[in-house]
Scaffold this active site. Structure first.
Site, PDB file in Angstrom:
ATOM      1  N   HIS A 293       0.830  -1.201   0.000  1.00 12.41           N
ATOM      2  CA  HIS A 293       0.000   0.000   0.000  1.00 12.41           C
ATOM      3  C   HIS A 293       0.868   1.256   0.000  1.00 12.41           C
ATOM      4  O   HIS A 293       1.812   1.348   0.774  1.00 12.41           O
ATOM      5  CB  HIS A 293      -0.916  -0.001   1.230  1.00 12.41           C
ATOM      6  CG  HIS A 293      -2.094   0.911   1.091  1.00 12.41           C
ATOM      7  ND1 HIS A 293      -1.977   2.281   1.111  1.00 12.41           N
ATOM      8  CD2 HIS A 293      -3.418   0.652   0.924  1.00 12.41           C
ATOM      9  CE1 HIS A 293      -3.176   2.824   0.963  1.00 12.41           C
ATOM     10  NE2 HIS A 293      -4.058   1.872   0.852  1.00 12.41           N
TER      11      HIS A 293
ATOM     12  N   HIS B 141       9.634  13.992   8.741  1.00 12.94           N
ATOM     13  CA  HIS B 141      10.321  13.335   9.849  1.00 12.94           C
ATOM     14  C   HIS B 141      11.200  12.224   9.271  1.00 12.94           C
ATOM     15  O   HIS B 141      10.764  11.478   8.386  1.00 12.94           O
ATOM     16  CB  HIS B 141       9.283  12.745  10.807  1.00 12.94           C
ATOM     17  CG  HIS B 141       9.853  12.224  12.084  1.00 12.94           C
ATOM     18  ND1 HIS B 141      10.516  11.014  12.151  1.00 12.94           N
ATOM     19  CD2 HIS B 141       9.853  12.728  13.348  1.00 12.94           C
ATOM     20  CE1 HIS B 141      10.883  10.798  13.403  1.00 12.94           C
ATOM     21  NE2 HIS B 141      10.505  11.823  14.149  1.00 12.94           N
TER      22      HIS B 141
ATOM     23  N   ALA C  51       9.440   8.819  10.409  1.00 10.73           N
ATOM     24  CA  ALA C  51       7.972   8.731  10.458  1.00 10.73           C
ATOM     25  C   ALA C  51       7.279   9.493   9.345  1.00 10.73           C
ATOM     26  O   ALA C  51       6.046   9.464   9.256  1.00 10.73           O
ATOM     27  CB  ALA C  51       7.468   9.240  11.816  1.00 10.73           C
ATOM     28  N   GLY C  52       8.022  10.168   8.467  1.00 11.95           N
ATOM     29  CA  GLY C  52       7.427  10.825   7.315  1.00 11.95           C
ATOM     30  C   GLY C  52       6.528  11.990   7.692  1.00 11.95           C
ATOM     31  O   GLY C  52       6.900  12.866   8.466  1.00 11.95           O
TER      32      GLY C  52
END
Length: 311
Positions: free
Chosen positions: A94, A180, A183-184
């Site tokens: 995904h 981040h 963590a994006g």
């Protein structure tokens, strides 16, 4: 003077109930999934459903609760995602942009958009200040007409989004000016109820799954409000058409599943069972074929959501 009585006082109104469906980029490690769900369990919030998929490497958590409590729950979830998920080492079928990837606040009708927007904007600010995560807004709170859906941020993958942000082509709506490192970013939005459905294709190739998906999705001239991807999932050992139904009144689930089966038959491919991810609005199943008639495997009555009684 007459004595004061409790029953003489007006009954306090029941606090409004809100619904959120955060998607996290972890679908394999049971201990991590348990910890993430546990982080959501604050007073005033109920966990309605959890759906995890190892191939998608994703879990969808359905939450209902009082608005401020729901914000608290989602902030705690974000902190747990930052602590436990590192996108630099994580791969899944995904598309994703963050450890806490997307947080839709659901507005069941136009009257609910105001409250849902307050929750979303307040959440965006808290994620920025309390967790130091960059946030992009979508749906009814989008700040750009070019980026109103999660797929608008994911089209070039996480690396592409990071490059666009680093070059100044896109600025987060809240939080730090860069993604981040582990963590994006988080996508926070307001949208109507959405139905996530998969249809398994036991003997199909990836090419056949993609062909079927292209024919049923709106962008390919298929059903209105239907987004579809054709995937091959190694853990399951078969292909799948993975879909989001954005307007179940224009494209009821039974019609969408039937369309996938018809396109599979045209290719000489067997279509297997369907799978519901998360919740489904009550009016999407009333008056139509039963879940068993639609061959939705593993369906539970608790997956039916009613806007008048979500908590």
């Amino acid at each position: 003077m007459a004595p004061w009585r409790d029953d003489a006082m007006p009954v306090a109104p029941r606090p409004p109930v809100a619904l959120a469906v955060p998607n996290v980029s972890e679908g394999r490690d049971a201990a991590t999934i348990h910890a993430l769900v546990e982080a959501c369990e604050v007073p005033g919030v109920r966990v309605l459903d959890v759906h995890s998929d190892p191939d998608h490497h994703r879990s969808v958590i359905s939450l209902a609760g009082e608005p401020l409590a729901l914000q608290d729950s989602l902030v705690d979830l974000a902190a747990a995602c930052v602590d436990r998920i590192d996108l630099r080492r994580q791969r899944g079928a995904h598309p994703r942009t963050g450890a806490l990837d997307v947080v839709p606040i659901v507005a069941f009708d136009d009257d609910g958009i105001g409250l849902a927007s307050e929750i979303a904007l307040g959440l965006a600010g808290r994620l920025a200040t309390e967790i130091a995560l960059p946030v992009f807004l979508y749906g009814a709170v989008a700040t750009s007409s070019d980026r109103t859906r999660p797929r608008d941020f994911r089209r070039d993958g996480l690396e592409g989004l990071a490059h666009l942000v680093d070059e100044g082509g896109l600025v987060p709506d809240a939080g730090p000016p860069r993604l981040h490192p582990s963590a994006g970013a988080v996508l926070v939005g307001v949208r109507p109820p959405l139905i996530a459905l998969n249809v398994w294709l036991p003997d199909a190739t990836l090419t056949e799954a993609r062909t079927i998906a292209a024919r049923v999705r709106e962008a390919g001239g298929g059903l209105p409000g239907v987004r579809a991807l054709g995937l091959y999932l190694p853990e399951a050992g078969m292909a799948q058409v993975s879909m989001n139904i954005e307007d179940h009144r224009a494209a009821p689930p039974a019609l969408v599943i039937a369309a996938v089966r018809a396109e599979a038959e045209r290719l000489g491919v067997e279509a297997g069972d369907a799978e519901l991810v998360g919740l489904i609005p009550r009016d999407a199943v009333l008056g139509g074929p039963t879940p068993s008639a639609m061959r939705i495997s593993g369906f539970r009555p608790g997956q039916v959501i009613d806007p008048t009684g979500v908590a």
